[in-house]
Write a protein that holds these residues in place. Structure first.
Motif, PDB file in Angstrom:
ATOM      1  N   LEU A 129      -8.135 -14.419  -8.556  1.00 18.36           N
ATOM      2  CA  LEU A 129      -6.882 -15.139  -8.782  1.00 18.36           C
ATOM      3  C   LEU A 129      -5.732 -14.436  -8.041  1.00 18.36           C
ATOM      4  O   LEU A 129      -4.876 -15.082  -7.428  1.00 18.36           O
ATOM      5  N   GLY A 130      -5.723 -13.090  -8.075  1.00 19.99           N
ATOM      6  CA  GLY A 130      -4.691 -12.305  -7.392  1.00 19.99           C
ATOM      7  C   GLY A 130      -4.741 -12.484  -5.880  1.00 19.99           C
ATOM      8  O   GLY A 130      -3.701 -12.560  -5.226  1.00 19.99           O
ATOM      9  N   VAL A 131      -5.960 -12.578  -5.323  1.00 12.84           N
ATOM     10  CA  VAL A 131      -6.125 -12.796  -3.880  1.00 12.84           C
ATOM     11  C   VAL A 131      -5.572 -14.164  -3.492  1.00 12.84           C
ATOM     12  O   VAL A 131      -4.751 -14.282  -2.569  1.00 12.84           O
ATOM     13  N   ILE A 132      -6.002 -15.192  -4.219  1.00 10.43           N
ATOM     14  CA  ILE A 132      -5.582 -16.558  -3.866  1.00 10.43           C
ATOM     15  C   ILE A 132      -4.084 -16.741  -4.134  1.00 10.43           C
ATOM     16  O   ILE A 132      -3.389 -17.414  -3.369  1.00 10.43           O
ATOM     17  N   ALA A 133      -3.572 -16.104  -5.206  1.00 10.17           N
ATOM     18  CA  ALA A 133      -2.135 -16.180  -5.489  1.00 10.17           C
ATOM     19  C   ALA A 133      -1.352 -15.537  -4.341  1.00 10.17           C
ATOM     20  O   ALA A 133      -0.339 -16.067  -3.894  1.00 10.17           O
ATOM     21  N   THR A 134      -1.835 -14.392  -3.840  1.00 15.90           N
ATOM     22  CA  THR A 134      -1.150 -13.697  -2.749  1.00 15.90           C
ATOM     23  C   THR A 134      -1.088 -14.549  -1.480  1.00 15.90           C
ATOM     24  O   THR A 134      -0.020 -14.703  -0.883  1.00 15.90           O
ATOM     25  N   VAL A 135      -2.224 -15.101  -1.069  1.00 12.38           N
ATOM     26  CA  VAL A 135      -2.216 -15.888   0.169  1.00 12.38           C
ATOM     27  C   VAL A 135      -1.400 -17.166  -0.006  1.00 12.38           C
ATOM     28  O   VAL A 135      -0.739 -17.618   0.935  1.00 12.38           O
ATOM     29  N   GLY A 169       1.960  -9.303  -3.888  1.00 14.26           N
ATOM     30  CA  GLY A 169       1.199  -9.340  -2.633  1.00 14.26           C
ATOM     31  C   GLY A 169       2.074  -9.755  -1.457  1.00 14.26           C
ATOM     32  O   GLY A 169       2.019  -9.170  -0.386  1.00 14.26           O
ATOM     33  N   ALA A 170       2.919 -10.781  -1.692  1.00 13.70           N
ATOM     34  CA  ALA A 170       3.789 -11.280  -0.625  1.00 13.70           C
ATOM     35  C   ALA A 170       4.847 -10.237  -0.239  1.00 13.70           C
ATOM     36  O   ALA A 170       5.158 -10.060   0.947  1.00 13.70           O
ATOM     37  N   LEU A 171       5.389  -9.519  -1.236  1.00 12.64           N
ATOM     38  CA  LEU A 171       6.389  -8.482  -0.941  1.00 12.64           C
ATOM     39  C   LEU A 171       5.751  -7.303  -0.203  1.00 12.64           C
ATOM     40  O   LEU A 171       6.348  -6.726   0.710  1.00 12.64           O
ATOM     41  N   PHE A 172       4.505  -6.961  -0.605  1.00 11.61           N
ATOM     42  CA  PHE A 172       3.774  -5.885   0.072  1.00 11.61           C
ATOM     43  C   PHE A 172       3.525  -6.266   1.526  1.00 11.61           C
ATOM     44  O   PHE A 172       3.635  -5.438   2.439  1.00 11.61           O
ATOM     45  N   ASP A 173       3.223  -7.534   1.736  1.00  6.39           N
ATOM     46  CA  ASP A 173       3.025  -8.085   3.080  1.00  6.39           C
ATOM     47  C   ASP A 173       4.302  -7.852   3.915  1.00  6.39           C
ATOM     48  O   ASP A 173       4.243  -7.381   5.057  1.00  6.39           O
ATOM     49  N   SER A 174       5.461  -8.151   3.327  1.00  7.36           N
ATOM     50  CA  SER A 174       6.738  -7.966   4.027  1.00  7.36           C
ATOM     51  C   SER A 174       7.011  -6.490   4.302  1.00  7.36           C
ATOM     52  O   SER A 174       7.480  -6.132   5.386  1.00  7.36           O
ATOM     53  N   LEU A 175       6.699  -5.647   3.315  1.00  4.64           N
ATOM     54  CA  LEU A 175       6.937  -4.206   3.462  1.00  4.64           C
ATOM     55  C   LEU A 175       6.111  -3.640   4.625  1.00  4.64           C
ATOM     56  O   LEU A 175       6.626  -2.890   5.458  1.00  4.64           O
ATOM     57  N   MET A 176       4.846  -4.030   4.702  1.00  4.39           N
ATOM     58  CA  MET A 176       4.005  -3.569   5.818  1.00  4.39           C
ATOM     59  C   MET A 176       4.471  -4.160   7.140  1.00  4.39           C
ATOM     60  O   MET A 176       4.423  -3.499   8.174  1.00  4.39           O
ATOM     61  N   GLY A 177       4.955  -5.402   7.076  1.00  2.00           N
ATOM     62  CA  GLY A 177       5.451  -6.055   8.283  1.00  2.00           C
ATOM     63  C   GLY A 177       6.652  -5.321   8.867  1.00  2.00           C
ATOM     64  O   GLY A 177       6.878  -5.322  10.074  1.00  2.00           O
ATOM     65  N   ALA A 178       7.432  -4.682   7.986  1.00  2.00           N
ATOM     66  CA  ALA A 178       8.635  -3.976   8.428  1.00  2.00           C
ATOM     67  C   ALA A 178       8.365  -2.517   8.790  1.00  2.00           C
ATOM     68  O   ALA A 178       9.228  -1.850   9.357  1.00  2.00           O
ATOM     69  N   THR A 179       7.179  -2.004   8.449  1.00  2.00           N
ATOM     70  CA  THR A 179       6.934  -0.574   8.650  1.00  2.00           C
ATOM     71  C   THR A 179       5.704  -0.269   9.514  1.00  2.00           C
ATOM     72  O   THR A 179       5.820   0.203  10.633  1.00  2.00           O
ATOM     73  N   LEU A 180       4.513  -0.558   8.983  1.00  2.00           N
ATOM     74  CA  LEU A 180       3.273  -0.153   9.648  1.00  2.00           C
ATOM     75  C   LEU A 180       2.807  -1.111  10.740  1.00  2.00           C
ATOM     76  O   LEU A 180       2.107  -0.722  11.669  1.00  2.00           O
ATOM     77  N   GLN A 181       3.173  -2.398  10.590  1.00  4.63           N
ATOM     78  CA  GLN A 181       2.679  -3.404  11.527  1.00  4.63           C
ATOM     79  C   GLN A 181       3.197  -3.191  12.959  1.00  4.63           C
ATOM     80  O   GLN A 181       4.366  -2.876  13.155  1.00  4.63           O
ATOM     81  N   ALA A 212      -4.736  -6.260   3.674  1.00  2.00           N
ATOM     82  CA  ALA A 212      -4.217  -5.239   2.747  1.00  2.00           C
ATOM     83  C   ALA A 212      -3.425  -5.876   1.611  1.00  2.00           C
ATOM     84  O   ALA A 212      -3.521  -5.436   0.461  1.00  2.00           O
ATOM     85  N   SER A 213      -2.653  -6.927   1.909  1.00  2.00           N
ATOM     86  CA  SER A 213      -1.849  -7.538   0.842  1.00  2.00           C
ATOM     87  C   SER A 213      -2.734  -8.275  -0.157  1.00  2.00           C
ATOM     88  O   SER A 213      -2.409  -8.307  -1.356  1.00  2.00           O
ATOM     89  N   THR A 214      -3.868  -8.857   0.306  1.00  2.00           N
ATOM     90  CA  THR A 214      -4.756  -9.518  -0.669  1.00  2.00           C
ATOM     91  C   THR A 214      -5.420  -8.480  -1.568  1.00  2.00           C
ATOM     92  O   THR A 214      -5.646  -8.731  -2.749  1.00  2.00           O
ATOM     93  N   ILE A 215      -5.706  -7.285  -1.017  1.00  2.00           N
ATOM     94  CA  ILE A 215      -6.294  -6.214  -1.835  1.00  2.00           C
ATOM     95  C   ILE A 215      -5.277  -5.786  -2.904  1.00  2.00           C
ATOM     96  O   ILE A 215      -5.614  -5.618  -4.070  1.00  2.00           O
ATOM     97  N   LEU A 216      -4.004  -5.667  -2.503  1.00  2.00           N
ATOM     98  CA  LEU A 216      -2.980  -5.297  -3.477  1.00  2.00           C
ATOM     99  C   LEU A 216      -2.815  -6.382  -4.550  1.00  2.00           C
ATOM    100  O   LEU A 216      -2.752  -6.086  -5.737  1.00  2.00           O
ATOM    101  N   GLY A 217      -2.769  -7.653  -4.116  1.00  2.00           N
ATOM    102  CA  GLY A 217      -2.645  -8.767  -5.068  1.00  2.00           C
ATOM    103  C   GLY A 217      -3.789  -8.765  -6.072  1.00  2.00           C
ATOM    104  O   GLY A 217      -3.578  -8.987  -7.269  1.00  2.00           O
ATOM    105  N   ALA A 218      -5.011  -8.499  -5.576  1.00  2.00           N
ATOM    106  CA  ALA A 218      -6.190  -8.447  -6.450  1.00  2.00           C
ATOM    107  C   ALA A 218      -6.047  -7.317  -7.457  1.00  2.00           C
ATOM    108  O   ALA A 218      -6.325  -7.486  -8.655  1.00  2.00           O
TER     109      ALA A 218
END
Ligand SMILES: [Zn+2]
Length: 275
Positions: free
Chosen positions: A118-124, A206-218, A258-264
């Motif tokens: 549910l966390g994976v699908i919610a994140t995506v 998950g979505a916020l983690f996605d943004s955080l990585m997008g601004a730093t590691l990506q 990575a964000s789906t793993i965090l959401g899960a």
């Protein structure tokens, strides 16, 4: 054995229908359609109808929001890898963990595995809704790290609208799970209203983690000719771009995975906390 074959066939037919639906609306490429159909069959056969229904809710709403005002978003989509047509690896980066969890569920019927799914699908879902609707927002979004205003579509950009939409996307996934599990009997898994806030919160996280990585590691590049940031090594204008930040291998697919793993993890953690 006969029922197993029947399940595979039913899963294949519905997944193909959804895959073709997405392909014809240009939200999946040919290889992306192949990956989505494979994922659909795995989730249907190993997880069951309720699992598949949750995945389908993501697919159908994603197609809708990706196509929504597509012409208006074209410029932004061309500049950044996010949004638009998804290929094989993009689909696996978004849904691969969901497939692995369906395998885990097949061998071990534990509710925590379903909550992680549910966390994976919610994140995506949250990420797709927030991306596709967020880039239509009027004002300039802010970068999640330093809160400075950045152009629409920038990796790591967040907005109030985007976050509200992310919460709504996750909540819809929770509502879908709540109703589907209420209608169908799944051994070892009971429907709960808590699925709604758990999916909403894990989706937003998950979505916020996605943004955080997008601004730093990506990996991010800069086109000296157009004076624009981009995720592409070769800019649309034909100029070879220069790396400005992030790790070269840390592309949009790694960010999504990575964000789906965090959401899960967030959804599984909330489940363990509440139940
Ligand atoms: Zn350029």
């Amino acid at each position: 054995m006969a029922t197993e074959l029947q399940n595979v066939l039913i899963g294949l037919i519905i997944s193909l229908a959804l895959g073709v639906f997405s392909f014809r609306r240009e939200t999946l490429s040919r290889t992306g359609t192949l990956a989505a159909v494979l994922l659909g069959v795995v989730v249907f056969v190993l997880g069951g109808a309720a699992w598949f229904g949750v995945l389908a809710a993501f697919f159908i709403t994603s197609v809708f929001f990706t196509r929504f005002k597509a012409a208006q978003k074209e410029e932004v989509v061309r500049e950044f890898a996010k949004g638009g047509v998804r290929d094989f690896w993009q689909v696996l980066a978004n849904g691969g963990i969901a497939g692995i969890l369906a395998f885990a569920w097949f061998y071990y019927h534990s509710p925590v595995i379903f909550y992680a799914f549910l966390g994976v699908i919610a994140t995506v879902t949250s990420d797709t809704w927030a991306t596709e609707l967020g880039i239509l927002a009027k004002g300039k979004p802010r970068l999640i790290t330093n809160w400075e205003r950045v152009p629409v579509g920038t990796s790591g950009a967040v907005s109030g609208l985007g976050m509200a939409v992310a919460l709504a996307g996750g909540a819809l996934i929770g509502v879908t799970a709540y109703y589907l599990l209420g209608f169908t009997q799944v051994r070892g898994l009971e429907s709960s209203m808590l699925m709604v806030p758990i999916a909403a919160l894990s989706g937003l996280a998950g979505a916020l983690f996605d943004s955080l990585m997008g601004a730093t590691l990506q990996a991010m590049y800069y086109c000296t000719k157009c004076k624009k940031e981009t995720e592409k090594t070769l800019h649309n204008c034909g100029t070879k771009t220069q790396a400005i930040r992030g790790f070269r291998w840390f592309d949009n697919d790694v960010v999504n995975l990575a964000s789906t793993i965090l959401g899960a993890a967030v959804a599984a953690g909330l489940y363990l906390l509440f139940f």
